[in-house]
Design a protein around this motif. Structure first.
Motif, mmCIF file in Angstrom:
data_model
loop_
_atom_site.group_PDB
_atom_site.id
_atom_site.type_symbol
_atom_site.label_atom_id
_atom_site.label_comp_id
_atom_site.label_asym_id
_atom_site.label_seq_id
_atom_site.Cartn_x
_atom_site.Cartn_y
_atom_site.Cartn_z
ATOM 1 N N GLU A 137 0.691 -1.259 0.200
ATOM 2 C CA GLU A 137 -0.039 -0.073 0.157
ATOM 3 C C GLU A 137 0.735 1.112 0.067
ATOM 4 O OE1 GLU A 137 -2.397 -3.392 0.633
ATOM 5 O OE2 GLU A 137 -0.620 -2.409 1.787
ATOM 6 N N ALA A 138 0.330 2.403 -0.303
ATOM 7 C CA ALA A 138 0.950 3.689 -0.351
ATOM 8 C C ALA A 138 1.614 3.867 0.846
ATOM 9 C CB ALA A 138 0.040 4.825 -0.803
ATOM 10 N N LYS A 139 2.798 4.360 1.053
ATOM 11 C CA LYS A 139 3.741 4.538 2.104
ATOM 12 C C LYS A 139 2.847 5.592 3.144
ATOM 13 C CE LYS A 139 7.508 4.153 4.682
ATOM 14 N NZ LYS A 139 8.881 4.508 3.873
ATOM 15 N N ARG A 140 2.264 6.664 2.693
ATOM 16 C CA ARG A 140 1.856 7.763 3.256
ATOM 17 C C ARG A 140 0.757 7.116 4.158
ATOM 18 N NH1 ARG A 140 2.761 12.758 5.557
ATOM 19 N NH2 ARG A 140 0.669 13.734 6.022
ATOM 20 N N SER A 141 -0.425 6.223 3.591
ATOM 21 C CA SER A 141 -1.260 5.937 4.189
ATOM 22 C C SER A 141 -0.669 4.707 5.323
ATOM 23 C CB SER A 141 -2.062 4.758 3.123
ATOM 24 O OG SER A 141 -2.773 5.412 2.209
ATOM 25 N N THR A 142 0.362 3.948 5.148
ATOM 26 C CA THR A 142 0.743 3.123 6.045
ATOM 27 C C THR A 142 1.244 3.866 7.174
ATOM 28 O OG1 THR A 142 1.489 1.498 4.396
ATOM 29 C CG2 THR A 142 2.481 1.098 6.425
ATOM 30 N N LYS A 143 2.042 5.083 7.006
ATOM 31 C CA LYS A 143 2.570 5.924 8.099
ATOM 32 C C LYS A 143 1.308 6.347 8.993
ATOM 33 C CE LYS A 143 6.564 7.945 6.276
ATOM 34 N NZ LYS A 143 7.185 9.256 5.699
ATOM 35 N N VAL A 144 0.225 6.914 8.421
ATOM 36 C CA VAL A 144 -0.988 7.136 9.007
ATOM 37 C C VAL A 144 -1.715 6.303 10.004
ATOM 38 C CG1 VAL A 144 -3.286 8.262 9.069
ATOM 39 C CG2 VAL A 144 -1.439 9.249 7.283
ATOM 40 N N LEU A 145 -1.721 5.009 9.455
ATOM 41 C CA LEU A 145 -2.170 4.140 10.095
ATOM 42 C C LEU A 145 -1.202 3.468 11.346
ATOM 43 C CD1 LEU A 145 -4.436 1.932 10.504
ATOM 44 C CD2 LEU A 145 -3.109 0.117 8.978
ATOM 45 N N HIS A 146 0.120 3.517 11.169
ATOM 46 C CA HIS A 146 0.986 3.214 12.077
ATOM 47 C C HIS A 146 0.884 4.371 13.314
ATOM 48 C CE1 HIS A 146 4.884 1.936 13.727
ATOM 49 N NE2 HIS A 146 5.319 3.437 13.667
#
Length: 253
Positions: A78-87
């Protein structure tokens, strides 16, 4: 390319993640069973307010923190930005739930006239929470906000990863101290006779250890790290150019 097979996870990763979630849900159920069967249940405005504390700490500082650490292993494509936000969101939710647990124990102690912050468990717990909050704030500042430069992010990332795993381990160790402290307060005289409450609480402790070991194993497997996507490599070069004043080829402007 059209018709290309969808990307897959490395062999074994999905199985370990599934085991971690099974262990996590089991330890939450075991915590609820212990508090419900032997501690009278959970309630806020009552003598049972203290029981909110262990439930929130296991849910927030162990289960949700562990899942937040696994985000970069699970969401690999998945997109890195989305993964960062979920993290960040999972860590933030863990902090909120842990704060509720801390408020519960202080309120309960105040009502009962019990001293605060005298035990090793309380010292380790407060250290874990404060450092976890600091870790979250620094992580948001370095990796979610655009103010940090590419090189600064690169220098901070190893510390962020190290303290993330360390704080997870500290949280589990603090929970184990708390379980032991509760047992010594409640069943000191019968604990050595293998009473059912002691066996259930010890089982909870072993589940905490098992959850931590499985999550730790997944996190420390280098071949299971999230690979950067092609578009992320291009974006990182553009970001470096903007923040460091370098061209993609590495020459200074």
């Amino acid at each position: 390319m059209d018709g290309a097979p969808p990307p897959t996870s490395p062999a074994g990763l999905s199985a370990y993640v599934a085991v971690s979630q099974l262990l996590g849900l089991t330890l939450l159920a075991t915590t609820g069973a212990w508090l419900g069967r032997y501690q009278g249940g959970v309630a806020w405005h009552s003598p049972l307010q203290f029981n909110v504390h262990p439930l929130c700490m296991v849910l927030g500082m162990v289960f949700l923190q562990g899942d937040a650490l696994l985000v970069y292993r699970v969401f690999r494509h998945e997109a890195k930005r989305s993964t960062k936000v979920l993290h960040a969101l999972l860590h933030g939710l863990a902090l909120v739930i842990a704060l509720v647990g801390i408020v519960a124990v202080f309120e309960s102690h105040r009502t009962k006239g019990t001293p605060n912050m005298y035990s090793l468990h309380s010292w380790c717990g407060m250290a874990a929470f404060v450092l976890y909050l600091l870790q979250w704030l620094l992580g948001c500042g370095f990796f979610l906000l655009p103010s940090a430069s590419f090189s600064l992010r690169g220098r901070y990332k190893p510390q962020h990863v190290f303290f993330g795993i360390t704080l997870f381990a500290l949280s589990i160790a603090t929970c184990l101290l708390g379980i032991t402290e509760m047992l010594l307060f409640n069943i000191r005289d019968s604990y050595s006779h293998f009473v059912p409450e002691g066996i259930l609480a010890n089982t909870l402790g072993m589940l905490l250890l098992a959850f931590g070991l499985v999550v730790g194993y997944v996190l420390t497997r280098d071949d299971w790290k999230r690979p950067p996507l092609a578009e992320e490599l291009a974006l990182s070069m553009d970001f470096k150019t903007l923040t460091e004043g370098e061209s993609p080829g590495g020459s200074s402007q």
